[in-house]
Write an enzyme that holds these catalytic residues in place. Structure first.
Site, mmCIF file in Angstrom:
data_model
loop_
_atom_site.group_PDB
_atom_site.id
_atom_site.type_symbol
_atom_site.label_atom_id
_atom_site.label_comp_id
_atom_site.label_asym_id
_atom_site.label_seq_id
_atom_site.Cartn_x
_atom_site.Cartn_y
_atom_site.Cartn_z
ATOM 1 C CE LYS A 122 -4.464 -1.365 1.827
ATOM 2 N NZ LYS A 122 -5.552 -0.996 2.719
ATOM 3 C CE LYS A 205 -6.043 -7.169 -2.188
ATOM 4 N NZ LYS A 205 -5.979 -6.875 -0.812
ATOM 5 C CE LYS A 208 -12.044 -1.231 -0.530
ATOM 6 N NZ LYS A 208 -13.111 -1.320 0.396
HETATM 7 P P1 AMP Z 1 -11.280 -4.002 2.809
HETATM 8 O O1 AMP Z 1 -12.124 -3.502 1.731
HETATM 9 O O2 AMP Z 1 -9.823 -4.003 2.485
HETATM 10 O O3 AMP Z 1 -11.614 -3.360 4.124
HETATM 11 O O4 AMP Z 1 -11.664 -5.529 2.950
HETATM 12 C C1 AMP Z 1 -12.823 -5.979 3.620
HETATM 13 C C2 AMP Z 1 -12.827 -7.481 3.706
HETATM 14 O O5 AMP Z 1 -12.905 -8.054 2.392
HETATM 15 C C3 AMP Z 1 -11.554 -8.067 4.339
HETATM 16 O O6 AMP Z 1 -11.911 -9.154 5.157
HETATM 17 C C4 AMP Z 1 -10.749 -8.521 3.160
HETATM 18 O O7 AMP Z 1 -9.865 -9.577 3.475
HETATM 19 C C5 AMP Z 1 -11.844 -8.991 2.219
HETATM 20 N N1 AMP Z 1 -11.405 -8.934 0.814
HETATM 21 C C6 AMP Z 1 -11.025 -7.822 0.119
HETATM 22 N N2 AMP Z 1 -10.704 -8.137 -1.155
HETATM 23 C C7 AMP Z 1 -10.886 -9.470 -1.263
HETATM 24 C C8 AMP Z 1 -10.736 -10.396 -2.354
HETATM 25 N N3 AMP Z 1 -10.339 -10.009 -3.566
HETATM 26 N N4 AMP Z 1 -11.033 -11.699 -2.127
HETATM 27 C C9 AMP Z 1 -11.457 -12.111 -0.909
HETATM 28 N N5 AMP Z 1 -11.624 -11.293 0.148
HETATM 29 C C10 AMP Z 1 -11.331 -9.992 -0.017
HETATM 30 N N1 TRP Z 2 -7.788 -4.403 7.703
HETATM 31 C C1 TRP Z 2 -9.045 -4.879 7.254
HETATM 32 C C2 TRP Z 2 -9.103 -4.764 5.718
HETATM 33 O O1 TRP Z 2 -8.529 -3.890 5.136
HETATM 34 C C3 TRP Z 2 -10.202 -4.133 7.877
HETATM 35 C C4 TRP Z 2 -10.157 -4.260 9.351
HETATM 36 C C5 TRP Z 2 -9.804 -3.275 10.235
HETATM 37 C C6 TRP Z 2 -10.439 -5.427 10.116
HETATM 38 N N2 TRP Z 2 -9.858 -3.768 11.513
HETATM 39 C C7 TRP Z 2 -10.251 -5.073 11.467
HETATM 40 C C8 TRP Z 2 -10.833 -6.736 9.784
HETATM 41 C C9 TRP Z 2 -10.424 -6.009 12.511
HETATM 42 C C10 TRP Z 2 -11.003 -7.658 10.819
HETATM 43 C C11 TRP Z 2 -10.803 -7.294 12.165
HETATM 44 O O2 TRP Z 2 -9.738 -5.536 5.109
#
Ligand code: AMP
Ligand code: TRP
Length: 346
Positions: A122, A205, A208
């Site tokens: 990131k 993967k 966004k």
């Molecule tokens: P985030 O949008 O990064 O906060 O992700 C929210 C949740 O979605 C987290 O548990 C991530 O591990 C899961 N996640 C995000 N992208 C993927 C993906 N491409 N495949 C599976 N899980 C995902």
């Molecule tokens: N880091 C996670 C993601 O980007 C979001 C997240 C923040 C999270 N705090 C958490 C997930 C605590 C599980 C538990 O997907």
């Protein structure tokens, strides 16, 4: 005769969070995590939150960010999170997250934080020298999010596994250095859908931050747009519909999505499409996707008609969460030698 106690045993807890970094969640979020958020409500006491503090680790437009909270809440409910059974809240409404985050940063070594691969990914093209300190401290805030609630399971996608490992290490270190305070949380990551791939670049993967929107299915996309994205998904050389992530990453990813939305197993689908080629397969999957996103989208829009109710849900959720979080933080402060004002203890 003495009456027997009938107090029911407390349910094990489950906790997870998601960042409000986009107007719509995508298929990776839903299949990798949110669907499990909904199913784990059975038999667990659940805490689910919108990780607004985490989203500040990279620049956000304040107006856009503020607008997203209710949209995220509506999508969580449309995904099956039931606010009558689960506490649903904004991370920043429970200040204990940031407070425990600081304590955990103080027991994390610089070296172990630096090993987090998501920080490297990131920090982007300008490198870690330009990344925020918040981005570096992100995993310790995440550890705090989790440990405050002493959960048994944390349902997330595969990309969060390393953060869960750090969380367990920090819990163990704290327990050892002070006093047993935190049970070790277990990642709840599905083998089948823990990593959903980009439709145009099926070895990366779905995310966004992908360069092209064509590779991502947003849950709130117009269903016809999602259907088109499926039909134009990159497939592999050959014409056989077969699950083989090494040789056929594109088709395998589509099979995973098809299987998880339809409930048909991958071998069943392989049989059903034997000798029929990619065209039929993608056309049918496009229909399955439309049937899934259409009600999701209308349910979300319907929920957004009553913003006041969504705000009330988040407020109730944060009150429930604070009760638990406050007790844990008081234990922690006590153990490290701090004195907490208004500890929230009964
Ligand atoms: P985030 O949008 O990064 O906060 O992700 C929210 C949740 O979605 C987290 O548990 C991530 O591990 C899961 N996640 C995000 N992208 C993927 C993906 N491409 N495949 C599976 N899980 C995902
Ligand atoms: N880091 C996670 C993601 O980007 C979001 C997240 C923040 C999270 N705090 C958490 C997930 C605590 C599980 C538990 O997907």
């Amino acid at each position: 005769m003495a009456a027997m106690s009938t107090t029911p045993a407390a349910l094990p807890r489950v906790l997870s969070g998601i960042q409000p970094t986009s107007d719509s969640f995508h298929f990776g979020n839903y299949l990798g995590a949110l669907r499990q958020w909904a199913s784990l409500q059975d038999g667990h006491e659940a805490f689910y939150f919108i990780a607004d503090l985490h989203s500040l680790t990279v620049p956000q437009d304040p107006k856009e960010l503020r607008k997203r909270f209710v949209a995220c809440a509506a999508q969580l409910i449309a995904s099956g999170v039931d606010p009558a059974r689960s506490a649903m809240f904004l991370q920043s409404h429970v200040p204990e997250h940031a407070e425990l985050g600081w304590v955990l940063q103080c027991i994390t070594s610089f070296g172990e934080a630096r090993r987090m691969t998501q920080f490297k990914d990131k920090s982007g093209k300008d490198g870690e020298g330009a990344a925020s300190v918040g981005l570096f401290a992100y995993p310790m805030l995440m550890a705090a999010d989790i440990l405050l609630y002493r959960p048994k399971y944390v349902p997330v996608g595969e990309d969060q596994r390393q953060h869960l490992e750090l969380t367990r290490d920090l819990a163990q270190r704290f327990n050892h250095r002070y006093k047993k305070t935190f049970p070790l949380p277990e990642p709840y990551i599905l083998k089948s859908t823990g990593k959903i791939y980009d439709l145009q670049n099926p070895t990366a993967k779905m995310s966004k931050s992908a360069s092209s929107a064509a590779g991502i299915i947003d849950m709130l996309d117009e269903p016809s747009v999602s259907a088109k994205k499926i039909r134009s998904a990159v497939t592999d050389s050959g014409s056989e519909v077969r699950f083989d992530p090494e040789e056929k990453p594109g088709v395998s990813n589509l099979l995973t999505i098809y299987s998880s939305l339809s409930g048909r197993t991958v071998p069943e689908l392989e049989d059903a499409y034997a000798g029929r080629g990619y065209g039929d397969f993608k056309k049918d999957l496009a229909e399955v996707v439309v049937d899934f996103v259409t009600p999701f989208r209308s349910r979300t829009l319907e929920l957004l008609d009553d913003r006041a109710e969504l705000e009330a849900v988040l407020e109730r959720g944060s009150a429930q969460a604070r009760e638990v979080a406050s007790r844990t933080l008081s234990d922690v402060y006590d153990r490290v030698g701090l004195i907490r004002i208004g500890s929230g203890r009964d």
